[in-house]
Design a protein around this motif. Sequence first.
Motif, PDB file in Angstrom:
ATOM      1  N   MET A 152      12.584  -3.818   4.004  1.00 14.70           N
ATOM      2  CA  MET A 152      12.695  -4.434   2.675  1.00 14.70           C
ATOM      3  C   MET A 152      12.450  -3.397   1.583  1.00 14.70           C
ATOM      4  O   MET A 152      11.726  -2.418   1.779  1.00 14.70           O
ATOM      5  CB  MET A 152      11.703  -5.587   2.559  1.00 14.70           C
ATOM      6  N   ALA A 153      13.056  -3.626   0.433  1.00 12.22           N
ATOM      7  CA  ALA A 153      12.900  -2.728  -0.711  1.00 12.22           C
ATOM      8  C   ALA A 153      11.465  -2.781  -1.222  1.00 12.22           C
ATOM      9  O   ALA A 153      10.891  -3.854  -1.372  1.00 12.22           O
ATOM     10  CB  ALA A 153      13.863  -3.123  -1.822  1.00 12.22           C
ATOM     11  N   THR A 154      10.917  -1.614  -1.469  1.00 17.81           N
ATOM     12  CA  THR A 154       9.530  -1.535  -1.920  1.00 17.81           C
ATOM     13  C   THR A 154       9.357  -0.672  -3.166  1.00 17.81           C
ATOM     14  O   THR A 154       8.233  -0.484  -3.624  1.00 17.81           O
ATOM     15  CB  THR A 154       8.640  -0.962  -0.798  1.00 17.81           C
ATOM     16  N   GLN A 155      10.426  -0.159  -3.724  1.00 18.19           N
ATOM     17  CA  GLN A 155      10.327   0.805  -4.817  1.00 18.19           C
ATOM     18  C   GLN A 155       9.558   0.262  -6.019  1.00 18.19           C
ATOM     19  O   GLN A 155       8.686   0.931  -6.551  1.00 18.19           O
ATOM     20  CB  GLN A 155      11.720   1.275  -5.243  1.00 18.19           C
ATOM     21  N   LYS A 156       9.857  -0.955  -6.453  1.00 16.55           N
ATOM     22  CA  LYS A 156       9.175  -1.524  -7.625  1.00 16.55           C
ATOM     23  C   LYS A 156       7.693  -1.739  -7.335  1.00 16.55           C
ATOM     24  O   LYS A 156       6.844  -1.450  -8.175  1.00 16.55           O
ATOM     25  CB  LYS A 156       9.823  -2.833  -8.046  1.00 16.55           C
ATOM     26  N   LEU A 157       7.391  -2.259  -6.151  1.00 19.70           N
ATOM     27  CA  LEU A 157       5.987  -2.480  -5.788  1.00 19.70           C
ATOM     28  C   LEU A 157       5.250  -1.138  -5.695  1.00 19.70           C
ATOM     29  O   LEU A 157       4.108  -1.022  -6.147  1.00 19.70           O
ATOM     30  CB  LEU A 157       5.881  -3.219  -4.455  1.00 19.70           C
ATOM     31  N   PHE A 158       5.916  -0.143  -5.129  1.00 16.30           N
ATOM     32  CA  PHE A 158       5.299   1.175  -4.985  1.00 16.30           C
ATOM     33  C   PHE A 158       5.048   1.805  -6.353  1.00 16.30           C
ATOM     34  O   PHE A 158       4.026   2.465  -6.565  1.00 16.30           O
ATOM     35  CB  PHE A 158       6.172   2.082  -4.109  1.00 16.30           C
ATOM     36  N   SER A 159       5.950   1.571  -7.283  1.00 21.76           N
ATOM     37  CA  SER A 159       5.779   2.076  -8.646  1.00 21.76           C
ATOM     38  C   SER A 159       4.535   1.461  -9.298  1.00 21.76           C
ATOM     39  O   SER A 159       3.747   2.161  -9.938  1.00 21.76           O
ATOM     40  CB  SER A 159       7.026   1.762  -9.456  1.00 21.76           C
ATOM     41  N   VAL A 160       4.355   0.160  -9.127  1.00 24.07           N
ATOM     42  CA  VAL A 160       3.159  -0.517  -9.657  1.00 24.07           C
ATOM     43  C   VAL A 160       1.913   0.018  -8.956  1.00 24.07           C
ATOM     44  O   VAL A 160       0.907   0.318  -9.599  1.00 24.07           O
ATOM     45  CB  VAL A 160       3.268  -2.053  -9.492  1.00 24.07           C
TER      46      VAL A 160
END
Length: 163
Positions: free
Chosen positions: A146-154
Amino acid sequence: MQYETVILELMSRVQKLEEDIAQLKATADFGNVGVQAASRRNVKVTPEMTELCYEKAKLLCNNENLNMDDLAQEVSKQTGMNFNTAKMNIHSITKMLKGEGYNRIISSDSLDLCLSLIYAEYGYGGLYKALKATKLHIEYLKTKGMATQKLFSVYNKYEQMIK
């Protein structure tokens, strides 16, 4: 066997079925029921919904005798949030407060707000626990592709605060 994971997966499936049924009702009914079902299906999680889930998660952390279903129902009635979404958010936020991994997805906006609230109320120690839980969550999501880029950015935003 991890019953909690299985139960949460089943809850996700039930939520999807509820949304599908609401959509079918919306296309089948020409009265107010169809309009209400269609509008309820597309309810975006607002900061107010997230804040109320956060408050309920704190209550649950402080009193494990409380019933998560009752708390989720209160959130749903007060805000219009889907019951299962409220339950999954309360579960995830409770895990953040405890520093334990969680498997239910919350939006990056909700995560950002929760980490901000946790930091404001519990300081670095609380934020450290929440980040530990979030890191475990992101690692779990990666194993599922699953995409995690936005969560990882936060996550990175708040990790910088404790360094």
